[in-house]
Design an enzyme around this catalytic site. Structure first.
Site, PDB file in Angstrom:
ATOM      1  N   GLY A 164       0.691  -1.097  -0.153  1.00 53.39           N
ATOM      2  CA  GLY A 164       0.114  -0.006   0.215  1.00 53.39           C
ATOM      3  C   GLY A 164       0.742   1.441   0.018  1.00 53.39           C
TER       4      GLY A 164
ATOM      5  CD  GLU B 224       0.929  -9.652   1.307  1.00 45.99           C
ATOM      6  OE1 GLU B 224       0.815 -10.702   1.542  1.00 45.99           O
ATOM      7  OE2 GLU B 224      -0.018  -8.606   0.957  1.00 45.99           O
TER       8      GLU B 224
ATOM      9  NE  ARG C 191      -0.160   2.601  -5.681  1.00 46.08           N
ATOM     10  CZ  ARG C 191      -1.306   2.480  -6.532  1.00 46.08           C
ATOM     11  NH1 ARG C 191      -1.321   2.817  -7.726  1.00 46.08           N
ATOM     12  NH2 ARG C 191      -2.382   1.943  -5.898  1.00 46.08           N
TER      13      ARG C 191
ATOM     14  NE  ARG D 271      -3.385   3.387 -10.826  1.00 46.09           N
ATOM     15  CZ  ARG D 271      -3.047   4.419 -10.236  1.00 46.09           C
ATOM     16  NH1 ARG D 271      -2.783   5.364 -10.878  1.00 46.09           N
ATOM     17  NH2 ARG D 271      -3.719   4.624  -9.116  1.00 46.09           N
TER      18      ARG D 271
ATOM     19  CE1 TYR E 262      -9.343   1.980  -9.073  1.00 50.43           C
ATOM     20  CE2 TYR E 262      -7.201   2.314 -10.085  1.00 50.43           C
ATOM     21  CZ  TYR E 262      -8.004   1.534  -9.647  1.00 50.43           C
ATOM     22  OH  TYR E 262      -7.975  -0.017  -9.852  1.00 50.43           O
TER      23      TYR E 262
ATOM     24  CB  CYS F 267     -14.674   4.251 -29.723  1.00 53.56           C
ATOM     25  SG  CYS F 267     -16.000   5.040 -30.705  1.00 53.56           S
TER      26      CYS F 267
HETATM   27  N1  LLP Z   1      -1.313  -7.290  -0.784  1.00 51.08           N
HETATM   28  C1  LLP Z   1      -2.516  -7.069  -0.827  1.00 51.08           C
HETATM   29  C2  LLP Z   1      -3.700  -8.093  -0.249  1.00 51.08           C
HETATM   30  C3  LLP Z   1      -3.179  -6.338  -1.669  1.00 51.08           C
HETATM   31  O1  LLP Z   1      -4.716  -6.399  -2.029  1.00 51.08           O
HETATM   32  C4  LLP Z   1      -2.606  -5.267  -2.360  1.00 51.08           C
HETATM   33  C5  LLP Z   1      -3.259  -4.428  -3.554  1.00 51.08           C
HETATM   34  C6  LLP Z   1      -1.256  -5.280  -2.303  1.00 51.08           C
HETATM   35  C7  LLP Z   1      -0.579  -6.367  -1.157  1.00 51.08           C
HETATM   36  C8  LLP Z   1      -0.319  -4.147  -3.055  1.00 51.08           C
HETATM   37  O2  LLP Z   1      -0.441  -3.045  -2.731  1.00 51.08           O
HETATM   38  P1  LLP Z   1       0.575  -1.778  -3.446  1.00 51.08           P
HETATM   39  O3  LLP Z   1       1.704  -1.977  -2.600  1.00 51.08           O
HETATM   40  O4  LLP Z   1       0.576  -2.205  -4.754  1.00 51.08           O
HETATM   41  O5  LLP Z   1      -0.337  -0.688  -2.994  1.00 51.08           O
HETATM   42  N2  LLP Z   1      -5.653  -1.404  -9.099  1.00 51.08           N
HETATM   43  C9  LLP Z   1      -5.335   0.050  -8.026  1.00 51.08           C
HETATM   44  C10 LLP Z   1      -4.661  -0.738  -6.825  1.00 51.08           C
HETATM   45  C11 LLP Z   1      -5.385  -2.061  -6.101  1.00 51.08           C
HETATM   46  C12 LLP Z   1      -4.664  -2.758  -5.117  1.00 51.08           C
HETATM   47  C13 LLP Z   1      -5.061  -3.790  -4.859  1.00 51.08           C
HETATM   48  N3  LLP Z   1      -4.425  -4.670  -3.779  1.00 51.08           N
HETATM   49  C14 LLP Z   1      -4.626   1.060  -8.488  1.00 51.08           C
HETATM   50  O6  LLP Z   1      -4.483   1.262  -9.691  1.00 51.08           O
HETATM   51  O7  LLP Z   1      -4.512   2.088  -7.890  1.00 51.08           O
END
Ligand code: LLP
Length: 447
Positions: free
Chosen positions: A248, A290, A293, A330, A334, A361
């Site tokens: 996150g 985990e 991004r 995105r 969002y 389109c």
């Molecule tokens: N762990 C779990 C259980 C998750 O659901 C996620 C992301 C992560 C780790 C990794 O999170 P990160 O470090 O990437 O923020 N499509 C959206 C983001 C969705 C994230 C879903 N879960 C976007 O483009 O902003």
């Protein structure tokens, strides 16, 4: 625009990334093109590992493959010593086909199918992150008669509202993810797992959301989870060995985003969790993070070719590129904001405010509203920054657009890691029943 720190402008005035001229990359591989800076990805991995280790004794960093996954990335993560978080049969298959060690895989998902779980069990996936009572029952059934116990974590909904877009917020109570601590469902879940002779509960997981800048949300989450762990011990005697706080951490998409450097953020997270446990009489669990991004996001840049330019007098100028929402959804999903430069004019002042539109389109297919660029013209290469995460992995074939290629660059070297989709692949799964196309025997025969 100030160009992100790991980009340069070369002697031709072109945008360069890890020793590769982006204009040449566009010429060589075509556009749209996702470019990933391997050096940056590796640095982000190392910063996570080192930052956490500085603050906490027993840690593991797992890359969240949903941000961007292909086989080469699995190999890279393995080289960097990271584990892997997968969330579907497809991601799991990718990892296995890359030879990623199954015991370093965490398998997530709020509705894993029987088939997905079977594949995971057959291949010895290290840890399943259970999300609900249905999955506990399913696993008990699938594991009946097996010798080995399957290590699992239980996903919790800690009731934390992270400060991020509502679609990327996951820790709150009203969520499809996890079992809520408040109200007792989580405790019931723990008991159900402890009652199962085939499941080995290692500990707990929570992921509160994505693109988060305020680390206090993690501190609050760690506090809630630690409190829950103490409650579980009092109630059942179970002591957790693993605490997985999900991913996150936010990245810089625009100059308004001010994330902490990865190493600093990882270190502070480790310190916070350490402090939480130092106030409790509870053995410190292994700490797992985990990130997705913040490993690949800022390492990515997408290259497009500018085509049509349309000026609506007194209103705006639309600069259109050869991709858009199909490769970078995105913005439409969002309201995400990206920054960009014209790669072949990267040294020139960006004085003209335009709106960059995609080719789909769909009126909503806008890549960037009102961005200053250096006198865009047809044939220019537009470089959009911070596109390493949640672009290719969320890309679609809308309008039957082939998905772009992905090229990995490192100190002047460049390698294709995902080939561009072809028109043949676009129709590859289409079937032509004779009944519908009797007039065209030849096309039907060629299939
Ligand atoms: N762990 C779990 C259980 C998750 O659901 C996620 C992301 C992560 C780790 C990794 O999170 P990160 O470090 O990437 O923020 N499509 C959206 C983001 C969705 C994230 C879903 N879960 C976007 O483009 O902003």
């Amino acid at each position: 625009m100030n160009i992100p720190e790991h980009f340069q402008i070369n002697s031709k005035g072109h945008l360069e990334v890890s020793g590769c001229d982006t204009v040449e990359l566009a010429k060589r591989f075509g556009t749209p093109l996702y470019v990933l800076d391997e050096t940056r990805i590796r640095q982000n991995c190392r910063d996570y590992v080192a930052g956490l280790a500085e603050a906490y004794p027993d840690t593991q960093v797992c890359y969240a493959g949903k941000a961007f996954l292909c086989r080469a990335i699995c190999c890279l993560m393995q080289q960097e010593g990271l584990g892997l978080d997968v969330v579907s049969g497809g991601e799991l298959y990718t990892a296995l086909k890359a030879g990623f060690p199954p015991d370093a895989i965490y398998f997530h998902g709020n509705n894993k199918s029987r088939e997905e779980l079977e594949i995971a069990l057959q291949n010895g996936v290290g840890c399943l992150v259970i999300d609900g009572f249905y999955e506990i029952e399913l696993l008990n059934e699938l594991l009946a008669g097996k010798e080995k116990r399957q290590p699992v974590l239980l996903r919790l909904a800690p009731g934390v509202e992270a400060h991020t877009h509502v679609y990327t917020r996951t820790g709150q109570e009203d969520s499809k993810f996890g079992l809520a601590i408040n109200g007792g469902q989580a405790l019931q879940g723990v008991k159900a797992i402890l009652n199962s002779p085939r499941l080995e509960l290692l500990g707990f997981h929570a992921h509160i959301g994505s693109q988060i800048f305020d680390l206090a949300s993690y501190e609050i989450t760690a506090g809630i989870l630690a409190g829950f762990m103490a409650e579980v011990r009092a109630e059942t005697g179970f002591v957790a060995k693993v605490l997985n706080l999900g991913g996150g951490l936010g990245i810089r998409y625009t100059r308004d985003d001010k994330p902490l450097p990865v190493r600093e953020a990882a270190k502070r997270t480790g310190q916070m969790v350490r402090e939480v446990f130092s106030t409790l009489d509870y053995p410190r669990p292994k700490l797992v993070l985990e990130p997705g991004r913040s490993i690949v996001g800022d390492a990515g840049v997408t290259l497009y070719t500018i085509g049509n330019i349309k000026t609506i007098p007194g209103i705006r100028k639309y600069v259109m590129v050869d991709g858009g929402m199909a490769d970078t959804p995105r913005v439409a999903l969002y309201q995400a904001v990206y920054e960009a430069v014209i790669a072949n004019k990267a040294g020139r002042p960006a004085e003209e405010v335009v709106t960059v539109a995609g080719k789909a389109c769909e009126s909503g297919d806008i890549l960037i509203w009102d961005i200053p660029l250096a006198a865009p013209e047809p044939g220019d290469i537009l470089a959009v920054f911070a596109t390493g995460a949640y672009t290719y992995s969320m890309a679609s074939n809308y309008n039957r657009l082939p998905r772009p290629a992905v090229v990995l660059v490192a100190e002047g070297q460049r390698e294709l890691i995902v080939a561009r989709e072809t028109y043949e692949q676009i129709v590859a799964n289409d079937l032509l029943p004779r009944r519908l196309c009797p007039q065209n025997e030849r096309v039907v025969a060629e299939g």
